[in-house]
Design a protein around this motif. Structure first.
Motif, PDB file in Angstrom:
ATOM      1  N   GLU A   1       0.833  -1.204   0.000  1.00 18.33           N
ATOM      2  CA  GLU A   1       0.000   0.000   0.000  1.00 18.33           C
ATOM      3  C   GLU A   1       0.868   1.254   0.000  1.00 18.33           C
ATOM      4  OE1 GLU A   1      -2.666  -0.240   3.252  1.00 18.33           O
ATOM      5  OE2 GLU A   1      -3.704  -2.018   2.513  1.00 18.33           O
ATOM      6  N   PHE A   2       1.969   1.208   0.730  1.00 17.57           N
ATOM      7  CA  PHE A   2       2.869   2.353   0.781  1.00 17.57           C
ATOM      8  C   PHE A   2       3.484   2.609  -0.591  1.00 17.57           C
ATOM      9  CE2 PHE A   2       5.458   5.446   2.770  1.00 17.57           C
ATOM     10  CZ  PHE A   2       6.751   5.315   2.299  1.00 17.57           C
ATOM     11  N   LEU A   3       3.909   1.553  -1.267  1.00 20.40           N
ATOM     12  CA  LEU A   3       4.476   1.706  -2.608  1.00 20.40           C
ATOM     13  C   LEU A   3       3.446   2.279  -3.579  1.00 20.40           C
ATOM     14  CD1 LEU A   3       6.516  -1.613  -2.962  1.00 20.40           C
ATOM     15  CD2 LEU A   3       7.432   0.691  -2.631  1.00 20.40           C
TER      16      LEU A   3
ATOM     17  N   PRO B   1     -12.742  11.815  10.436  1.00 24.45           N
ATOM     18  CA  PRO B   1     -12.557  11.457   9.016  1.00 24.45           C
ATOM     19  C   PRO B   1     -11.266  12.015   8.428  1.00 24.45           C
ATOM     20  CG  PRO B   1     -14.283  13.117   9.272  1.00 24.45           C
ATOM     21  CD  PRO B   1     -13.953  12.641  10.642  1.00 24.45           C
ATOM     22  N   GLN B   2     -10.783  13.151   8.941  1.00 22.34           N
ATOM     23  CA  GLN B   2      -9.526  13.696   8.431  1.00 22.34           C
ATOM     24  C   GLN B   2      -8.352  12.810   8.830  1.00 22.34           C
ATOM     25  OE1 GLN B   2     -10.361  17.768  10.023  1.00 22.34           O
ATOM     26  NE2 GLN B   2      -9.535  18.441   8.061  1.00 22.34           N
ATOM     27  N   PHE B   3      -8.346  12.342  10.076  1.00 24.62           N
ATOM     28  CA  PHE B   3      -7.291  11.416  10.471  1.00 24.62           C
ATOM     29  C   PHE B   3      -7.334  10.176   9.594  1.00 24.62           C
ATOM     30  CE2 PHE B   3      -5.724   7.689  12.678  1.00 24.62           C
ATOM     31  CZ  PHE B   3      -4.485   8.114  13.129  1.00 24.62           C
ATOM     32  N   ARG B   4      -8.544   9.658   9.370  1.00 22.85           N
ATOM     33  CA  ARG B   4      -8.690   8.445   8.547  1.00 22.85           C
ATOM     34  C   ARG B   4      -8.131   8.680   7.147  1.00 22.85           C
ATOM     35  NH1 ARG B   4     -13.549   7.790   9.797  1.00 22.85           N
ATOM     36  NH2 ARG B   4     -14.584   8.742   8.010  1.00 22.85           N
ATOM     37  N   GLN B   5      -8.404   9.849   6.577  1.00 24.65           N
ATOM     38  CA  GLN B   5      -7.912  10.174   5.234  1.00 24.65           C
ATOM     39  C   GLN B   5      -6.389  10.296   5.226  1.00 24.65           C
ATOM     40  OE1 GLN B   5      -9.407  13.927   3.827  1.00 24.65           O
ATOM     41  NE2 GLN B   5      -7.952  14.043   2.132  1.00 24.65           N
ATOM     42  N   TRP B   6      -5.832  11.004   6.211  1.00 21.03           N
ATOM     43  CA  TRP B   6      -4.388  11.228   6.227  1.00 21.03           C
ATOM     44  C   TRP B   6      -3.630   9.950   6.570  1.00 21.03           C
ATOM     45  CZ3 TRP B   6      -5.528  16.131   9.543  1.00 21.03           C
ATOM     46  CH2 TRP B   6      -5.999  17.145   8.689  1.00 21.03           C
ATOM     47  N   TRP B   7      -4.209   9.123   7.410  1.00 25.54           N
ATOM     48  CA  TRP B   7      -3.571   7.845   7.727  1.00 25.54           C
ATOM     49  C   TRP B   7      -3.495   6.972   6.474  1.00 25.54           C
ATOM     50  CZ3 TRP B   7      -0.779   6.331  11.752  1.00 25.54           C
ATOM     51  CH2 TRP B   7      -0.498   4.967  11.900  1.00 25.54           C
ATOM     52  N   ALA B   8      -4.533   6.992   5.667  1.00 26.91           N
ATOM     53  CA  ALA B   8      -4.561   6.191   4.445  1.00 26.91           C
ATOM     54  C   ALA B   8      -3.573   6.702   3.405  1.00 26.91           C
ATOM     55  CB  ALA B   8      -5.974   6.193   3.852  1.00 26.91           C
ATOM     56  N   ALA B   9      -3.113   7.959   3.547  1.00 27.73           N
ATOM     57  CA  ALA B   9      -2.155   8.506   2.592  1.00 27.73           C
ATOM     58  C   ALA B   9      -0.749   7.951   2.790  1.00 27.73           C
ATOM     59  CB  ALA B   9      -2.123  10.033   2.698  1.00 27.73           C
TER      60      ALA B   9
END
Length: 288
Positions: A12-14, A209-217
């Motif tokens: 996922e990171f790649l 939801p912002q944490f969830r979005q930034w964590w997924a980045a």
């Protein structure tokens, strides 16, 4: 986090890093035709890293492990910075020390004594997963009364995302919060089996939801140096430089200090805050 979960996270990171790059960024010709997905294609990354497309595809799918030389090549191709490179190698289990059972962290006595002597400079000690282990009175006056927060919830990232006062204290709350999420992800790479960290990520993902979005980045960063702008209800607008010192007796403990150049409005504001704190005492931490 087991081996398969680590491999999935690496994939996922790649993918996240590949999506951020354009052909022009890495020196490939850009045909100008729209792409179905943003960023580089898998075959382009594989070509630049001198590996087969099939190998890279399986790596992104979390099906295989990569050697240190392959990881180094991918880090170069994907233009990873030092923090991202460390994170990549950590996920792959390269150059990492064996995990050992971790005892409950307590602030190192040397850091506690230093905190006690810092009467004109706000300072805190952060431990694993960015837990707040100790603080001085001026830090409590600047940020919040840490002593009122239950010890199990005394975490800097949790505070930034769950305390409404933090959104008005930090002039650019979004940048501060996004950086916190990136720093916490670096902690997750260092301690993938930490149940408290896993629980914290789960809690914040559900609540914000912002944490969830930034964590997924999958952005990563280390706790180092920087500048923060605050709007304090007592001291007014402050522009503070922050720096970190790592304890040699416990590398997982870092002293974070906020300073301002003498003669600046921020330096005067800290003096006003120190005077206010003397009249409205909030307890500093006590290691005893």
């Amino acid at each position: 986090m087991n081996r398969d979960a680590h491999l999935n996270e690496l994939g996922e990171f790649l993918r996240a890093r590949r999506a951020e790059l354009s052909p022009r960024t890495v020196g490939l010709p850009d045909s100008g035709t729209p792409r179905r997905v943003p960023g580089l294609r898998r075959e382009e990354v594989a070509q630049l890293a001198a590996i087969s497309t099939d190998f890279y595809t399986r790596l992104e799918q979390g099906r295989i492990q990569a050697s240190a030389p392959v990881l180094a090549a991918l880090a170069r191709v994907l233009h990873l910075n030092d923090d991202q490179r460390d994170y990549l190698f950590g996920l792959a289990g390269k150059d990492r020390k064996r995990s050992r059972r971790r005892m409950l962290q307590k602030v190192q006595p040397q850091l506690q004594r230093l905190l006690d002597d810092l009467t004109a400079t706000p300072a805190i000690v952060m431990g694993r997963r960015m837990d707040i282990l100790a603080w001085n009175a001026l830090a409590a006056a600047l940020v919040t009364d840490f002593g009122r927060i239950p010890e199990k919830h005394r975490n800097y990232v949790r505070l930034v995302f769950t305390d409404p006062a933090m959104r008005t204290l930090y002039s650019d709350w979004e940048t501060v919060a996004r950086t916190c999420a990136a720093q916490l992800r670096m902690e997750a790479a260092k301690y993938p089996d930490d149940p408290r960290l896993t629980a914290l990520v789960g809690e914040l993902s559900v609540q914000d939801p912002q944490f969830r979005q930034w964590w997924a980045a999958h952005d990563v960063a280390t706790l180092s140096v920087g500048t923060k702008m605050l709007h304090h209800p007592v001291a007014g607008d402050l522009t503070l430089d922050w720096d970190t010192l790592t304890a040699s007796t416990d590398p997982d403990q870092q002293l974070v200090i906020w300073t301002a150049e003498v003669g600046t409005p921020t330096h005067d504001g800290l003096r006003i805050l120190a005077s206010w704190a003397a009249d409205h005492p909030m307890a500093a931490s006590d290691s005893t």
